[in-house]
Design a protein around this motif. Structure first.
Motif, mmCIF file in Angstrom:
data_model
loop_
_atom_site.group_PDB
_atom_site.id
_atom_site.type_symbol
_atom_site.label_atom_id
_atom_site.label_comp_id
_atom_site.label_asym_id
_atom_site.label_seq_id
_atom_site.Cartn_x
_atom_site.Cartn_y
_atom_site.Cartn_z
ATOM 1 N N GLU A 1 0.860 -1.184 0.000
ATOM 2 C CA GLU A 1 0.000 0.000 0.000
ATOM 3 C C GLU A 1 0.896 1.234 0.000
ATOM 4 O OE1 GLU A 1 -3.905 1.223 2.436
ATOM 5 O OE2 GLU A 1 -2.161 0.909 3.705
ATOM 6 N N HIS B 1 -2.653 -5.600 -3.311
ATOM 7 C CA HIS B 1 -3.287 -4.596 -2.446
ATOM 8 C C HIS B 1 -4.342 -3.802 -3.202
ATOM 9 C CE1 HIS B 1 -4.131 -0.996 -0.202
ATOM 10 N NE2 HIS B 1 -3.711 -1.630 0.877
ATOM 11 N N ASP C 1 -6.952 -5.716 -0.955
ATOM 12 C CA ASP C 1 -7.181 -5.081 0.343
ATOM 13 C C ASP C 1 -8.478 -4.258 0.273
ATOM 14 O OD1 ASP C 1 -5.422 -4.236 2.944
ATOM 15 O OD2 ASP C 1 -6.710 -2.588 2.312
ATOM 16 N N ALA C 2 -9.037 -3.974 1.446
ATOM 17 C CA ALA C 2 -10.258 -3.165 1.486
ATOM 18 C C ALA C 2 -10.004 -1.732 1.019
ATOM 19 C CB ALA C 2 -10.809 -3.147 2.905
ATOM 20 N N HIS C 3 -8.727 -1.282 1.101
ATOM 21 C CA HIS C 3 -8.412 0.115 0.788
ATOM 22 C C HIS C 3 -7.804 0.274 -0.601
ATOM 23 C CE1 HIS C 3 -8.441 -0.054 5.285
ATOM 24 N NE2 HIS C 3 -9.277 0.946 5.059
ATOM 25 N N HIS D 1 -8.628 -5.623 9.233
ATOM 26 C CA HIS D 1 -8.652 -6.752 8.301
ATOM 27 C C HIS D 1 -8.388 -8.095 8.978
ATOM 28 C CE1 HIS D 1 -8.589 -3.443 5.659
ATOM 29 N NE2 HIS D 1 -7.298 -3.293 5.553
ATOM 30 N N TYR E 1 -7.029 3.380 12.905
ATOM 31 C CA TYR E 1 -7.908 2.459 13.627
ATOM 32 C C TYR E 1 -7.027 1.329 14.140
ATOM 33 C CZ TYR E 1 -7.806 -0.253 9.292
ATOM 34 O OH TYR E 1 -7.394 -0.965 8.205
HETATM 35 ZN ZN LIG Z 1 -6.377 -1.895 4.241
#
Ligand SMILES: [Zn+2]
Length: 480
Positions: free
Chosen positions: A11, A94, A128-130, A152, A435
């Motif tokens: 990332e 990612h 990845d979620a991002h 995650h 977070y």
């Molecule tokens: Zn992430």
């Protein structure tokens, strides 16, 4: 059935000036790749022959040096060119790997894989979620899914869901194409955790959509706000279960995008946002323990540099500690670390901590003793890998963990097996995160987001973006 699989995960944070070099990655090849991938099990159950590509991962950081990207992507392409008869390629990427002079690394890699293997090979991608997914990316693949947990914890589910759809495509001779929509918007990472609405509702909706027979996978890419690049945006994609449902899923993806966009002003911080000064005072006064404090502007898990001493100085300057012991983790200062490494545990030491480049990294003189020497552990998926040394210096109220490059204690093991610390010794723990990662979030009686400056500064509306493709609400585009 023959399937190649591997991971190439990074990332990128463009606000971090340090580029990612080849040796920054944890890197393995061969059988270990198969052992580390969650998807292997699904393919093995389908009696597939597996071809290991590479498993390559590092803590989020700056943009990837071209040379480093070329090395790893070429290894993938070399192995694939020796195995052109594969039916499928499964990659765990990612989605926000920005590469020097190239843009999206994931898009470049997929273009090259398609060129090499042709249109018939089934390609499945776990992201990845991002992810800042490139708008053309989904046209090159047959299945895509982002993690659906923040923090995650579902890398296994993500890989295996993609793998199951790939097996179906290969066995039934199908070639599905995920239907992608980029939103004119980017969800703020620290305002979108699973514990809070509206992300919880969006994820619930994705599970529901996947119950429809037309839908194989419905997914959300939140985006990566601290990477000033063309692809920065929240995005959705819907992979049809069969080719005949492509138009249906195209309409559904549009509907899903509109729904997410409609919630754009509803996201808010889950953790208590406070100024660095207030965060230090509030954390020691709070009655429950432990309190976790995120040094959120220097969040190395979001690609920030990781050498800021702001929170350390805040705690050292406290006049009243209310009997609390504080642990400040993973300050990157290779010089201070090297000095500590020459000592043994128990030695008294007086040492300057901080790179002293600017106000954020200002050096501070600390007097204490060497409490523990240990090892820094790797990032997600590489928690068992040792990636450097750490030393903990003990002072009267504040213990400080030093490392030789960017780090973050994301799991209990990072503290215990890695650094050799007893977490129960501390009532306040400062981490280089935004977070909190899952294990720490469960332990925290209170989680504070200290709004420090840095490469992951939380007030993104105040940052200037020069390379995004506007509109990306709420970010401000300022032409160069
Ligand atoms: Zn992430």
């Amino acid at each position: 059935m023959k399937v190649a699989l591997g991971m190439f995960y990074h990332e990128a944070n463009s606000f971090n000036p340090k580029m990612v070099e080849k040796d920054d990655f944890v890197y393995v090849e061969g059988q270990e790749v198969i052992d580390r991938m969650f998807a292997s099990e699904v393919f093995q159950d389908a009696n597939a022959e597996l071809v290991p590509l590479i498993y390559c991962n590092t803590l989020p950081n700056g943009i990837v040096r071209r040379e480093a990207y070329d090395f790893y992507s070429n290894r993938i392409l070399e192995i694939l060119s020796e195995n052109k008869d594969v039916d499928g390629v499964m990659l765990h990427l990612h989605g926000s790997m920005e590469v020097e002079g190239l843009g999206s690394g994931e898009y470049d890699l997929l273009k090259k894989i398609r060129q090499l293997l042709g249109p018939d090979v089934i390609i499945g991608i776990a992201l990845d979620a991002h992810a800042n997914t490139h708008p053309e990316f989904c046209k090159l693949v047959n299945a895509v899914r982002n993690y659906r947990t923040i923090p995650h914890t579902d890398q296994n589910v993500t890989e295996q869901t993609v793998a199951r759809h790939m097996v179906k495509c290969i066995q039934e001779g199908r070639k599905t194409v995920p239907q992608f929509v980029r939103l004119p918007y980017a969800i703020h990472a620290e305002k979108a955790t699973m514990a809070t609405w509206p992300l919880s509702e969006i994820y619930e909706k994705l599970w529901k959509l996947e119950e429809r027979q037309e839908v194989a996978i419905a997914t959300l890419g939140i985006g990566m706000m601290w990477c000033d690049c063309e692809t920065l945006a929240t995005n959705v994609a819907v992979t049809p279960s069969k080719e005949e449902y492509t138009d249906y899923c195209k309409a559904l993806a549009k509907e899903l995008a509109d729904y997410v966009y409609g919630l754009r002003d509803s996201f808010d911080f889950e953790q208590l946002p406070l100024s660095p000064h207030e965060a230090a005072r509030y954390s020691v006064r709070f009655e429950g323990t432990p309190v976790y404090v995120s040094d959120s502007g220097d969040n190395t898990t979001g690609g920030a540099v990781g050498d800021h001493t702001i929170m350390l100085r805040e705690y050292l300057n406290l006049r009243e500690y209310y009997g609390k012991k504080i642990l400040v983790t993973t300050i990157w200062d290779e010089n201070a670390l090297a000095v500590c490494m020459e000592h043994k545990e128990g030695d008294e030491i007086e040492i300057s901590i901080g790179h002293d480049y600017d106000e954020n990294t200002k050096a501070v003189l600390v007097k204490g003793k060497i409490k523990k020497k240990g090892k820094l552990r790797g990032y997600m998926g590489c928690e068992d890998d040792e990636v450097g040394d750490v030393v903990t210096i003990e002072t009267e109220h504040v213990d400080i963990v030093l490392c030789g490059h960017a780090g973050s204690f994301i799991s209990v093991r990072h503290f215990t097996d890695g650094a050799g610390l007893n977490m129960d010794d501390y009532q306040v723990i400062v981490v280089k995160q935004g977070y909190l990662f899952a294990e720490l979030r469960k332990l925290a009686k209170l989680a504070i987001l200290a709004l420090t400056p840095g490469g992951t500064h939380q007030l993104v509306e105040n940052l200037e973006y020069h390379n995004i493709k506007p509109p990306v609400y709420p970010l401000q585009y300022v032409p160069k």
